[in-house]
Write a protein that holds these residues in place. Structure first.
Motif, PDB file in Angstrom:
ATOM      1  N   VAL A   7     -34.915  72.898   7.201  1.00 41.70           N
ATOM      2  CA  VAL A   7     -34.156  71.662   6.968  1.00 41.70           C
ATOM      3  C   VAL A   7     -33.994  70.936   8.292  1.00 41.70           C
ATOM      4  N   LEU A   8     -34.189  69.618   8.261  1.00 38.82           N
ATOM      5  CA  LEU A   8     -33.873  68.783   9.423  1.00 38.82           C
ATOM      6  C   LEU A   8     -32.585  68.026   9.120  1.00 38.82           C
ATOM      7  N   VAL A   9     -31.609  68.163   9.993  1.00 35.25           N
ATOM      8  CA  VAL A   9     -30.358  67.405   9.877  1.00 35.25           C
ATOM      9  C   VAL A   9     -30.380  66.350  10.969  1.00 35.25           C
ATOM     10  N   ILE A  10     -30.138  65.112  10.600  1.00 35.69           N
ATOM     11  CA  ILE A  10     -30.150  64.039  11.596  1.00 35.69           C
ATOM     12  C   ILE A  10     -28.701  63.642  11.878  1.00 35.69           C
ATOM     13  N   GLY A  11     -28.235  63.958  13.076  1.00 29.39           N
ATOM     14  CA  GLY A  11     -26.854  63.671  13.464  1.00 29.39           C
ATOM     15  C   GLY A  11     -26.035  64.940  13.565  1.00 29.39           C
ATOM     16  N   CYS A  12     -25.469  65.155  14.756  1.00 26.56           N
ATOM     17  CA  CYS A  12     -24.707  66.386  15.005  1.00 26.56           C
ATOM     18  C   CYS A  12     -23.212  66.080  15.065  1.00 26.56           C
ATOM     19  N   GLY A  13     -22.714  65.347  14.060  1.00 25.65           N
ATOM     20  CA  GLY A  13     -21.273  65.106  13.959  1.00 25.65           C
ATOM     21  C   GLY A  13     -20.645  66.193  13.086  1.00 25.65           C
ATOM     22  N   THR A  14     -19.517  65.861  12.498  1.00 24.19           N
ATOM     23  CA  THR A  14     -18.786  66.844  11.683  1.00 24.19           C
ATOM     24  C   THR A  14     -19.631  67.311  10.499  1.00 24.19           C
TER      25      THR A  14
END
Ligand SMILES: Cc1cc2nc3c(=O)[nH]c(=O)nc-3n(C[C@H](O)[C@H](O)[C@H](O)COP(=O)(O)OP(=O)(O)OC[C@H]3O[C@@H](n4cnc5c(N)ncnc54)[C@H](O)[C@@H]3O)c2cc1C
Length: 375
Positions: A7-14
């Motif tokens: 899985v690619l997650v774009i954005g390392c916020g909450t």
């Protein structure tokens, strides 16, 4: 076999870091692409309601969060001169074994989540975004901003209210200004401030504060939105002080610390709600990329964390990824999020229209009852 292997997650916020923790722990290879050059988060404080704390406990970070945050159980209502008008118990929306509310410093929350994601096996790449997403028969081909490419079973856009991913997958929805702006200062906590107290009826629509640690808190003033370009950094203390002049009690001490433009932030209240479904093919939006609300109910981060928790639960339980999984996700998320966004906006609308007999406790009670249930 799990529904997805990588899985690619774009954005390392909450939202992004919470999802990464849960999926990595479930044995899925997770990468995060974060546009900022480093993971050092900025920002002052955040108010986390019980249903947010419940997810943080599920993420295994409750001990760390509770060690640095400041828990409390009631909300105070005060007059502009600082005198106490009422004390309202906060609903324990995360269950009786968690505090009703906890304030903490945003950079600390962010560091705890990022470290936990990395410890669980997530790879975080900073200074990186995506330029194109192309659905293939069984995945998504991703073109990154550094010229590299990758193929993933699932791509998650967790890139916040001004999401680039939203545009890349053809969802044409932009944040709407709610008509209010908020001044926030990160300051020291006077020893007798042990919870959030709100003041209505002074020069600002709302004056409030939230303790974020034994030593710190943030204080805020909410007014009608002013043109953002009219505010330059050097003038921020003067603008905020002018509004704060109208308040007594704890605000007399807070005022003495409204001096450093770097600790003062001005931003508009905005909202956004993407109609269901939040996916196009194998790319899905979560968190503020899909829904955002003014912080009048302090539910923004809670709804982001719940998105991550529900999506991870569905992905880890399924053995195939198809539209029915995304539809089940929407069944569990859409109405709940819509209720929170609309409730948050209703509170803004009542203030802007100077409605004095609005049923604020009724609205807050009904939202608390909704979010007390597991999503
Ligand atoms: C004034 C204000 C006060 C608030 N107060 C509260 C509160 O007290 N309690 C509460 O629960 N909520 C509050 N909220 C809401 C809360 O902050 C948000 O709902 C929450 O932080 C959103 O989390 P997120 O992970 O979806 O997005 P974000 O926290 O915005 O994270 C998105 C991440 O994606 C990265 N990114 C952005 N674009 C790209 C790109 N193109 N490529 C790669 N990475 C990218 C960003 O750098 C960031 O790290 C408040 C919001 C505002 C505006």
């Amino acid at each position: 076999m799990a529904a997805v292997e990588n899985v690619l997650v774009i954005g390392c916020g909450t939202a992004g870091s919470a999802l990464a923790i849960l999926l990595s722990r479930g044995g899925i290879a997770v990468e995060i692409a974060e546009i900022k050059p480093s993971l050092n988060a900025l920002g002052s404080g955040i108010t986390l309601q019980g249903n947010a704390l419940r997810v943080l406990r599920d993420l295994g970070v409750w001990d760390k969060v509770s060690a640095v945050g400041f828990p409390f159980e009631s909300l105070g209502l005060r007059a502009p001169d600082g005198s106490l008008l009422a004390e309202i118990p906060d609903a324990r929306t995360g269950g009786d074994d968690l505090p009703a509310t906890l304030g903490m410093n945003r950079p600390e929350l962010s560091a705890i989540l990022n470290e936990e994601a990395q410890a669980a096996g997530t790879t975080i790449r900073t200074g990186l975004t995506v330029d194109a997403l192309t659905d293939t028969d069984d995945g998504v081909l991703v073109a990154f901003s550094d010229g590299t490419t990758g193929t993933y079973d699932l791509v998650v856009g967790a890139d916040g209210i001004r999401s680039k991913v939203r545009g890349l997958i053809g969802i044409d929805v932009s944040p709407k200004p709610a008509g209010m702006g908020i001044w926030r200062v990160h300051t020291k906590r006077p020893k007798d401030i042990e919870r959030t107290d709100l003041i209505y009826g002074g020069p600002a629509f709302i004056a409030g504060y939230c303790p974020t640690s034994a030593d710190t808190m943030y204080a805020y003033l909410v007014e009608e939105a002013r043109p953002r370009e009219s505010i330059n950094d050097a003038d921020k203390p003067a603008h905020m002080l002018a509004l704060a002049e109208g308040y007594g009690g704890a605000w007399e001490e807070i005022r003495t610390d409204i001096t450093d433009p770097d600790r003062i932030n001005y931003t508009w209240f905005e909202s956004l709600l993407v109609e269901r479904p939040w996916n196009r093919g194998r790319t899905i939006l979560i968190g503020d990329a899909a829904h955002a609300c003014p912080p009048t109910l302090a539910q923004g981060a809670a709804q982001c964390l719940e998105d991550a928790w529900v999506l991870a639960e569905l992905l880890l339980a399924a053995d195939t990824l198809d539209q029915s999984l995304f539809d089940t996700f929407m069944d569990r998320r859409y109405d709940r999020v819509k209720t929170v966004v609309e409730g948050s906006l209703q509170l803004v609308a009542w203030q802007l229209a100077h409605v004095t007999d609005a049923d604020v406790p009724g609205l807050m009670g009904s939202i608390a009852a909704t979010v007390s249930q597991r999503p």
